[in-house]
Design a protein around this motif. Structure first.
Motif, mmCIF file in Angstrom:
data_model
loop_
_atom_site.group_PDB
_atom_site.id
_atom_site.type_symbol
_atom_site.label_atom_id
_atom_site.label_comp_id
_atom_site.label_asym_id
_atom_site.label_seq_id
_atom_site.Cartn_x
_atom_site.Cartn_y
_atom_site.Cartn_z
ATOM 1 N N LEU A 158 9.866 33.749 -6.721
ATOM 2 C CA LEU A 158 10.100 34.375 -8.021
ATOM 3 C C LEU A 158 8.760 34.635 -8.687
ATOM 4 O O LEU A 158 7.874 33.780 -8.670
ATOM 5 C CB LEU A 158 10.959 33.463 -8.897
ATOM 6 C CG LEU A 158 11.307 33.946 -10.302
ATOM 7 C CD1 LEU A 158 12.261 35.141 -10.239
ATOM 8 C CD2 LEU A 158 11.938 32.814 -11.117
ATOM 9 N N VAL A 191 6.816 37.119 -12.143
ATOM 10 C CA VAL A 191 6.999 37.993 -13.301
ATOM 11 C C VAL A 191 5.696 38.722 -13.562
ATOM 12 O O VAL A 191 4.612 38.139 -13.504
ATOM 13 C CB VAL A 191 7.451 37.180 -14.541
ATOM 14 C CG1 VAL A 191 6.446 36.104 -14.923
ATOM 15 C CG2 VAL A 191 7.765 38.095 -15.712
ATOM 16 N N LEU A 212 10.952 40.774 -13.676
ATOM 17 C CA LEU A 212 11.085 39.711 -12.688
ATOM 18 C C LEU A 212 11.225 40.295 -11.286
ATOM 19 O O LEU A 212 11.888 41.326 -11.096
ATOM 20 C CB LEU A 212 12.303 38.845 -12.990
ATOM 21 C CG LEU A 212 12.230 37.959 -14.235
ATOM 22 C CD1 LEU A 212 13.595 37.360 -14.525
ATOM 23 C CD2 LEU A 212 11.200 36.855 -14.051
ATOM 24 N N THR A 253 12.221 38.858 -7.345
ATOM 25 C CA THR A 253 12.654 37.732 -6.534
ATOM 26 C C THR A 253 13.162 38.236 -5.190
ATOM 27 O O THR A 253 13.643 39.368 -5.075
ATOM 28 C CB THR A 253 13.747 36.909 -7.250
ATOM 29 O OG1 THR A 253 14.045 35.736 -6.485
ATOM 30 C CG2 THR A 253 15.019 37.710 -7.467
#
Length: 293
Positions: free
Chosen positions: A155, A157, A163, A165
């Motif tokens: 993950l 950002v 975001l 993932t």
């Protein structure tokens, strides 16, 4: 997803003889600091973020614990001491402690405004973490097809708060990894990350120039773990580049997971990773740091 305990024990024994040699020869190695604690939840580390210019640490256990610490470094920037706070225990989707699978936290990302996001691979989800609970983000349609114990492992950002993932397994050796992007309340599932052999994603982060880094792991029963880091440029069409900028040999380190890319006071770009000991007394729990530039 974890290798089985018997495999890990055998690998640790076989790899022990070459670990110190690999440390000594590893290009760019800033340090490998052993993390020790009497607390039963400090272990199984799956994600890490280095904060405060190298003085702070936030780590995530795959058994649902958030661990914060303060780092002391020497003049060369190497970690010489780590003071850990009491771990914060995370909840399952229903707000309870739940079972182990429901608390299988794997990914950690801290936005520039301080918001903290976590990803889970038991009950596939991404959450905005608060001190007194979590806000579960809407699920992407593709989450339903993810494999148990092999889903949202990495993950990250970016500077705009988007975001990123991806799961640990793509489903086949010749199939790219799906990349899920979340912005403005919705997921985009149109991008992918090309797969390189048997290497599987275990951590991701962005640097201060907006480049995307992916930590991946391979496991050999005879020779242990190998890791590499790939770097991508984010374009309007998708991820470009993907060259391997660092790679360790099998047995060079233990089970490295989690990735934090940050710049230290000397202007060096550093990749920090933690080793997942699977709560085994045989495998180490370490903070491993590599100078990338």
């Amino acid at each position: 997803m974890q290798p089985r305990s018997g495999q890990l024990a055998l690998t640790a024994a076989l790899a022990a003889g070459i670990t110190l040699t690999a440390f000594a020869q590893e290009p760019g190695l800033l340090g490998a600091f052993a993390i020790r604690s009497e607390h039963p939840m400090v272990g199984g580390l799956s994600a890490v973020e280095i904060t405060d210019g190298g003085a702070g640490l936030v780590a995530l256990s795959d058994r649902g614990a958030l661990i914060r610490g303060q780092i002391t470094r020497n003049g060369a920037g190497r970690v010489v001491a780590l003071a850990l706070a009491e771990p914060e225990l995370l909840n399952a989707m229903d707000g309870s402690r739940g079972g182990r699978a429901a608390r299988d936290s794997e990914g950690l990302a801290i936005a520039e405004d301080g918001r903290m996001f976590l990803s889970f691979e038991g009950d596939h989800r991404v959450v905005l973490h608060h001190a007194h609970g979590d806000t579960i983000l809407p699920a992407a349609e593709g989450f339903t097809a993810l494999q148990p114990n092999a889903s949202l492992e990495a993950l990250a950002v970016d500077a705009e708060g988007t975001l990123y993932t991806l799961p640990e397994q793509s489903g086949d050796l010749d199939r790219d990894f799906p990349l899920f992007r979340y912005a403005n309340g919705a997921w985009d599932e149109s991008w992918t990350i090309p797969r390189v052999g048997r290497f599987l994603p275990v951590g991701a982060d962005f640097d201060d120039q907006g480049r995307f880094y992916l930590l991946e792991r391979d496991f050999s029963l005879l020779f242990g773990f190998a890791n590499h880091i790939r770097r991508f440029e984010v374009t309007a069409e998708g991820m470009a580049g993907g060259e391997v900028i660092w790679q360790s040999p099998h047995g060079g380190f233990s089970n490295l997971e989690g990735l934090s890319v940050w710049r230290d006071g000397q202007g060096r770009l550093v990749a920090s990773m933690v080793s997942d000991d699977n709560f085994s007394p045989i495998l180490p729990t370490e903070l491993v740091e590599i100078i990338l530039e």
